[in-house]
Motif scaffolding. Structure first.
Motif, PDB file in Angstrom:
ATOM      1  N   MET A   1       0.019  -1.379 -30.903  1.00  0.00           N
ATOM      2  CA  MET A   1       1.229  -1.962 -30.343  1.00  0.00           C
ATOM      3  C   MET A   1       1.319  -3.448 -30.692  1.00  0.00           C
ATOM      4  SD  MET A   1       3.105   0.222 -28.549  1.00  0.00           S
ATOM      5  CE  MET A   1       3.878  -0.624 -27.219  1.00  0.00           C
ATOM      6  N   THR A   2       0.170  -4.106 -30.781  1.00  0.00           N
ATOM      7  CA  THR A   2       0.185  -5.519 -31.121  1.00  0.00           C
ATOM      8  C   THR A   2       0.805  -5.746 -32.498  1.00  0.00           C
ATOM      9  OG1 THR A   2      -1.748  -5.918 -29.733  1.00  0.00           O
ATOM     10  CG2 THR A   2      -1.258  -7.565 -31.407  1.00  0.00           C
ATOM     11  N   ALA A   3       0.479  -4.878 -33.445  1.00  0.00           N
ATOM     12  CA  ALA A   3       1.037  -5.011 -34.793  1.00  0.00           C
ATOM     13  C   ALA A   3       2.561  -4.856 -34.757  1.00  0.00           C
ATOM     14  CB  ALA A   3       0.412  -3.988 -35.729  1.00  0.00           C
ATOM     15  N   LEU A   4       3.056  -3.911 -33.983  1.00  0.00           N
ATOM     16  CA  LEU A   4       4.506  -3.734 -33.862  1.00  0.00           C
ATOM     17  C   LEU A   4       5.156  -4.958 -33.231  1.00  0.00           C
ATOM     18  CD1 LEU A   4       5.160  -0.061 -32.676  1.00  0.00           C
ATOM     19  CD2 LEU A   4       6.059  -1.163 -34.707  1.00  0.00           C
ATOM     20  N   LEU A   5       4.499  -5.512 -32.242  1.00  0.00           N
ATOM     21  CA  LEU A   5       5.045  -6.671 -31.553  1.00  0.00           C
ATOM     22  C   LEU A   5       5.113  -7.879 -32.482  1.00  0.00           C
ATOM     23  CD1 LEU A   5       6.094  -7.719 -28.842  1.00  0.00           C
ATOM     24  CD2 LEU A   5       3.740  -8.284 -28.242  1.00  0.00           C
ATOM     25  N   GLN A   6       4.112  -8.039 -33.313  1.00  0.00           N
ATOM     26  CA  GLN A   6       4.027  -9.226 -34.156  1.00  0.00           C
ATOM     27  C   GLN A   6       4.863  -9.150 -35.425  1.00  0.00           C
ATOM     28  OE1 GLN A   6      -0.195  -9.606 -34.703  1.00  0.00           O
ATOM     29  NE2 GLN A   6      -0.460 -10.709 -32.780  1.00  0.00           N
ATOM     30  N   GLN A   7       5.219  -7.963 -35.865  1.00  0.00           N
ATOM     31  CA  GLN A   7       5.935  -7.869 -37.132  1.00  0.00           C
ATOM     32  C   GLN A   7       7.373  -8.361 -37.001  1.00  0.00           C
ATOM     33  OE1 GLN A   7       7.556  -3.293 -37.351  1.00  0.00           O
ATOM     34  NE2 GLN A   7       5.764  -3.783 -38.497  1.00  0.00           N
ATOM     35  N   PRO A   8       7.863  -9.036 -38.060  1.00  0.00           N
ATOM     36  CA  PRO A   8       9.271  -9.431 -38.057  1.00  0.00           C
ATOM     37  C   PRO A   8      10.143  -8.182 -38.127  1.00  0.00           C
ATOM     38  CG  PRO A   8       8.200 -10.084 -40.113  1.00  0.00           C
ATOM     39  CD  PRO A   8       7.162  -9.441 -39.253  1.00  0.00           C
ATOM     40  N   LYS A   9      11.216  -8.183 -37.394  1.00  0.00           N
ATOM     41  CA  LYS A   9      12.058  -7.001 -37.286  1.00  0.00           C
ATOM     42  C   LYS A   9      13.461  -7.293 -37.796  1.00  0.00           C
ATOM     43  CE  LYS A   9       9.356  -5.713 -33.303  1.00  0.00           C
ATOM     44  NZ  LYS A   9       8.496  -6.893 -33.382  1.00  0.00           N
ATOM     45  N   ALA A  19      19.690  -6.874 -40.357  1.00  0.00           N
ATOM     46  CA  ALA A  19      20.675  -6.977 -39.277  1.00  0.00           C
ATOM     47  C   ALA A  19      22.065  -7.224 -39.854  1.00  0.00           C
ATOM     48  CB  ALA A  19      20.287  -8.092 -38.315  1.00  0.00           C
ATOM     49  N   ASP A  20      23.060  -6.624 -39.223  1.00  0.00           N
ATOM     50  CA  ASP A  20      24.438  -6.696 -39.697  1.00  0.00           C
ATOM     51  C   ASP A  20      24.911  -8.138 -39.852  1.00  0.00           C
ATOM     52  OD1 ASP A  20      26.975  -5.478 -40.398  1.00  0.00           O
ATOM     53  OD2 ASP A  20      27.678  -6.086 -38.417  1.00  0.00           O
ATOM     54  N   THR A  21      24.579  -8.977 -38.870  1.00  0.00           N
ATOM     55  CA  THR A  21      24.899 -10.400 -38.959  1.00  0.00           C
ATOM     56  C   THR A  21      23.651 -11.193 -38.596  1.00  0.00           C
ATOM     57  OG1 THR A  21      25.576 -10.688 -36.650  1.00  0.00           O
ATOM     58  CG2 THR A  21      27.275  -9.943 -38.196  1.00  0.00           C
ATOM     59  N   ALA A  22      23.612 -12.433 -39.046  1.00  0.00           N
ATOM     60  CA  ALA A  22      22.463 -13.296 -38.749  1.00  0.00           C
ATOM     61  C   ALA A  22      22.296 -13.478 -37.236  1.00  0.00           C
ATOM     62  CB  ALA A  22      22.632 -14.653 -39.441  1.00  0.00           C
ATOM     63  N   GLU A  23      23.410 -13.507 -36.528  1.00  0.00           N
ATOM     64  CA  GLU A  23      23.350 -13.700 -35.070  1.00  0.00           C
ATOM     65  C   GLU A  23      22.791 -12.478 -34.341  1.00  0.00           C
ATOM     66  OE1 GLU A  23      26.702 -13.849 -36.591  1.00  0.00           O
ATOM     67  OE2 GLU A  23      26.087 -15.831 -37.248  1.00  0.00           O
ATOM     68  N   ASP A  24      22.872 -11.324 -34.960  1.00  0.00           N
ATOM     69  CA  ASP A  24      22.400 -10.095 -34.321  1.00  0.00           C
ATOM     70  C   ASP A  24      20.886  -9.933 -34.376  1.00  0.00           C
ATOM     71  OD1 ASP A  24      25.002  -9.437 -33.752  1.00  0.00           O
ATOM     72  OD2 ASP A  24      25.165  -7.898 -35.309  1.00  0.00           O
ATOM     73  N   ARG A  25      20.252 -10.547 -35.340  1.00  0.00           N
ATOM     74  CA  ARG A  25      18.826 -10.312 -35.557  1.00  0.00           C
ATOM     75  C   ARG A  25      17.985 -10.666 -34.327  1.00  0.00           C
ATOM     76  NH1 ARG A  25      14.482 -13.118 -37.633  1.00  0.00           N
ATOM     77  NH2 ARG A  25      12.902 -11.719 -38.442  1.00  0.00           N
ATOM     78  N   LYS A  26      18.179 -11.841 -33.749  1.00  0.00           N
ATOM     79  CA  LYS A  26      17.353 -12.257 -32.617  1.00  0.00           C
ATOM     80  C   LYS A  26      17.535 -11.366 -31.385  1.00  0.00           C
ATOM     81  CE  LYS A  26      15.861 -16.148 -29.787  1.00  0.00           C
ATOM     82  NZ  LYS A  26      14.915 -15.297 -29.142  1.00  0.00           N
ATOM     83  N   PRO A  27      18.772 -11.071 -30.956  1.00  0.00           N
ATOM     84  CA  PRO A  27      18.873 -10.194 -29.781  1.00  0.00           C
ATOM     85  C   PRO A  27      18.321  -8.791 -30.021  1.00  0.00           C
ATOM     86  CG  PRO A  27      21.067 -10.802 -30.587  1.00  0.00           C
ATOM     87  CD  PRO A  27      20.076 -11.595 -31.355  1.00  0.00           C
ATOM     88  N   LEU A  28      18.453  -8.292 -31.242  1.00  0.00           N
ATOM     89  CA  LEU A  28      17.873  -6.987 -31.553  1.00  0.00           C
ATOM     90  C   LEU A  28      16.354  -7.047 -31.489  1.00  0.00           C
ATOM     91  CD1 LEU A  28      20.220  -6.010 -34.493  1.00  0.00           C
ATOM     92  CD2 LEU A  28      19.911  -4.668 -32.399  1.00  0.00           C
ATOM     93  N   GLN A  29      15.777  -8.064 -32.111  1.00  0.00           N
ATOM     94  CA  GLN A  29      14.320  -8.210 -32.089  1.00  0.00           C
ATOM     95  C   GLN A  29      13.837  -8.427 -30.661  1.00  0.00           C
ATOM     96  OE1 GLN A  29      12.342 -10.305 -35.187  1.00  0.00           O
ATOM     97  NE2 GLN A  29      10.774 -11.108 -33.815  1.00  0.00           N
ATOM     98  N   ASP A  30      14.535  -9.252 -29.904  1.00  0.00           N
ATOM     99  CA  ASP A  30      14.143  -9.489 -28.508  1.00  0.00           C
ATOM    100  C   ASP A  30      14.157  -8.196 -27.701  1.00  0.00           C
ATOM    101  OD1 ASP A  30      13.842 -12.189 -29.065  1.00  0.00           O
ATOM    102  OD2 ASP A  30      15.707 -12.789 -28.049  1.00  0.00           O
ATOM    103  N   ALA A  31      15.165  -7.361 -27.913  1.00  0.00           N
ATOM    104  CA  ALA A  31      15.257  -6.096 -27.174  1.00  0.00           C
ATOM    105  C   ALA A  31      14.064  -5.197 -27.480  1.00  0.00           C
ATOM    106  CB  ALA A  31      16.566  -5.383 -27.505  1.00  0.00           C
TER     107      ALA A  31
END
Length: 103
Positions: A1-9, A19-31
């Motif tokens: 799980m640590t590897a999944l948490l640390q990988q860029p998404k 991600a569809d837009t640059a603004e979408d990447r962070k909220p998707l990764q945070d979720a």
């Protein structure tokens, strides 16, 4: 799980263009990351139903994003499930987990 948490998404790979837009990447990764953190905080032995409910909440939380990004969230849900050692299907999708991962 640590590897999944640390990988860029939500970055491009294979057929996924990122991600569809640059603004979408962070909220998707945070979720996704918050789901991982929440599940890691659950006490052992993990209750499959509780884990599936949290993964379902992840899918619901990201339902307003682009289709490709929602699909990627679904792939992360399956990766999380399998990283926990569960072998059975999540049944979160209308097709098998393997088919979801192949898309």
């Amino acid at each position: 799980m640590t590897a999944l948490l640390q990988q860029p998404k939500f970055k491009p790979y294979g057929y996924y263009t990122g991600a569809d837009t640059a603004e979408d990447r962070k909220p998707l990764q945070d979720a996704v990351d918050e789901a991982i953190v929440d599940i890691r905080a659950m006490s052992d032995p993990l209750d499959k139903k509780v884990v599936l409910k949290r993964l379902s909440n992840l899918l619901n939380r990201t339902d307003m994003f682009a289709t490709e990004d929602r699909d990627e969230v679904g792939r992360y849900a399956i990766r999380i499930w399998r990283a926990l050692g569960f072998k059975e299907e999540t049944r979160l999708f209308y097709m098998s987990d393997d088919k979801v991962l192949q898309q």
